[in-house]
Design an enzyme around this catalytic site. Structure first.
Site, PDB file in Angstrom:
ATOM      1  N   TYR A 105       0.870  -1.177   0.000  1.00 17.33           N
ATOM      2  CA  TYR A 105       0.000   0.000   0.000  1.00 17.33           C
ATOM      3  C   TYR A 105       0.900   1.218   0.000  1.00 17.33           C
ATOM      4  O   TYR A 105       1.363   1.680   1.035  1.00 17.33           O
ATOM      5  CB  TYR A 105      -0.933  -0.024   1.219  1.00 17.33           C
ATOM      6  CG  TYR A 105      -1.804   1.197   1.371  1.00 17.33           C
ATOM      7  CD1 TYR A 105      -2.453   1.750   0.277  1.00 17.33           C
ATOM      8  CD2 TYR A 105      -1.974   1.791   2.608  1.00 17.33           C
ATOM      9  CE1 TYR A 105      -3.247   2.874   0.416  1.00 17.33           C
ATOM     10  CE2 TYR A 105      -2.780   2.908   2.756  1.00 17.33           C
ATOM     11  CZ  TYR A 105      -3.409   3.451   1.658  1.00 17.33           C
ATOM     12  OH  TYR A 105      -4.188   4.569   1.798  1.00 17.33           O
ATOM     13  N   ASP A 146      -1.973  -1.410  -4.050  1.00 13.02           N
ATOM     14  CA  ASP A 146      -2.369  -0.038  -4.358  1.00 13.02           C
ATOM     15  C   ASP A 146      -1.098   0.792  -4.420  1.00 13.02           C
ATOM     16  O   ASP A 146      -0.538   1.146  -3.385  1.00 13.02           O
ATOM     17  CB  ASP A 146      -3.330   0.464  -3.281  1.00 13.02           C
ATOM     18  CG  ASP A 146      -3.739   1.908  -3.493  1.00 13.02           C
ATOM     19  OD1 ASP A 146      -3.256   2.531  -4.457  1.00 13.02           O
ATOM     20  OD2 ASP A 146      -4.543   2.417  -2.689  1.00 13.02           O
ATOM     21  N   HIS A 247     -12.063   1.354  -4.355  1.00 11.94           N
ATOM     22  CA  HIS A 247     -11.242   0.582  -5.297  1.00 11.94           C
ATOM     23  C   HIS A 247     -11.980  -0.705  -5.685  1.00 11.94           C
ATOM     24  O   HIS A 247     -12.790  -1.226  -4.903  1.00 11.94           O
ATOM     25  CB  HIS A 247      -9.926   0.146  -4.659  1.00 11.94           C
ATOM     26  CG  HIS A 247      -9.000   1.264  -4.318  1.00 11.94           C
ATOM     27  ND1 HIS A 247      -7.812   1.476  -4.974  1.00 11.94           N
ATOM     28  CD2 HIS A 247      -9.069   2.229  -3.358  1.00 11.94           C
ATOM     29  CE1 HIS A 247      -7.187   2.511  -4.452  1.00 11.94           C
ATOM     30  NE2 HIS A 247      -7.924   2.998  -3.463  1.00 11.94           N
TER      31      HIS A 247
END
EC number: 3.1.11.2
Length: 255
Positions: A105, A146, A247
């Site tokens: 992330y 991500d 998302h």
DNA sequence: ATGACTACCCTAGGTAGA
């Protein structure tokens, strides 16, 4: 082997969506981002009842990542090397079937310029160093999650409006290319060279119905793994559901 | 239009996301 990545924006707030999707899609491995809870609060039983081995690396309120695998991973490691003072839970990697799967992330970096943007660029350099170390072992690996990076203008609904944002800014894209230029293959773009698709749509301003999206969730494959790439698809379905994450999941299949 | 949404902390409204 099918590997999925999904920023769920709170695993507790999203539990029915996430378990429902896993039941349908049945990825062999799934990495989650923004679980937004501490490890004792992670709903591990719900995932174990679907057959997944669970490792979470959470923190209070923010960030947090998790590694789910149908087969028991040979090893799971947390934290990205290079800064022992970094308290944010953003990195987890596991070894499954001879493949190292790094779930990440990457910091958002806004506002830019500023402290948060500097942290993003430092974090990306640490990630690059990790890729260099993994390449040196010769073992196949992928970095997925991500990335908070739109690699090119084709990955942004409004490139001019986003040009100076931390997701698109020149230094961000330079750091992304430095990672790719080690020899890593971005799976979705490699298989869809001319398509426009997104993996994130803001909750605000009707971004989803207007398809005002960004493509920021990616798979980077090591050379040995790139040769085994079969497919990489963005599943828009979950974004259209009630109580959706902002998302949507991306799935990559390797031979 | 200092907008718009959703989650966290917990019960007010600040912080964060992207």
């Amino acid at each position: 082997m099918r590997i999925a990545t999904w920023n769920v924006n709170s695993v507790k707030a999203r539990l029915p969506n996430v378990t429902g999707w896993l039941r349908e899609a049945k990825p062999d491995v799934c990495v989650l981002q923004e679980i937004k809870c501490q490890d004792p609060d992670f709903p591990r039983l719900e995932f174990e009842s679907l057959g997944y081995h669970v490792t979470s690396h959470g923190q209070k309120s923010y960030n947090g990542v998790a590694f789910l695998s149908l087969t028991k991973p040979d090893d799971v490691r947390i934290r990205l090397a290079g800064d022992d003072t970094d308290e944010q839970s953003r990195y987890i990697e596991g070894d499954v079937g001879g493949v190292t799967i790094c779930g990440l992330y990457l910091p958002n970096g806004n506002p830019r310029p500023g402290e948060k943007y500097d942290y993003k660029l430092r974090w990306m350099e640490r990630l690059r160093q990790r890729a260099i170390a993994l390449l040196a072992t010769g073992a196949p690996f992928m970095m997925t999650g991500d990335f908070n990076i739109c690699p090119a203008d084709a990955d942004v609904y409004d490139p001019a409006g986003w040009a100076e944002d931390a997701l698109c800014a020149p230094d961000s894209r330079r750091a992304w290319r430095a990672l790719c230029n080690l020899g890593l293959t971005e799976a979705w773009r490699a298989l869809h060279p001319r398509e426009v698709e997104y993996s994130f749509w803001d909750y605000q301003a009707g971004a989803w119905p207007r398809n005002n999206g960004l493509r920021i969730d990616h798979f980077l494959l090591s050379p040995a793994l790139a040769d085994r790439l079969l497919s990489c698809e963005i599943d828009r379905g979950p974004r259209g559901q009630e109580k959706a994450s902002d998302h949507t999941p991306v799935i990559c299949e390797i031979a």
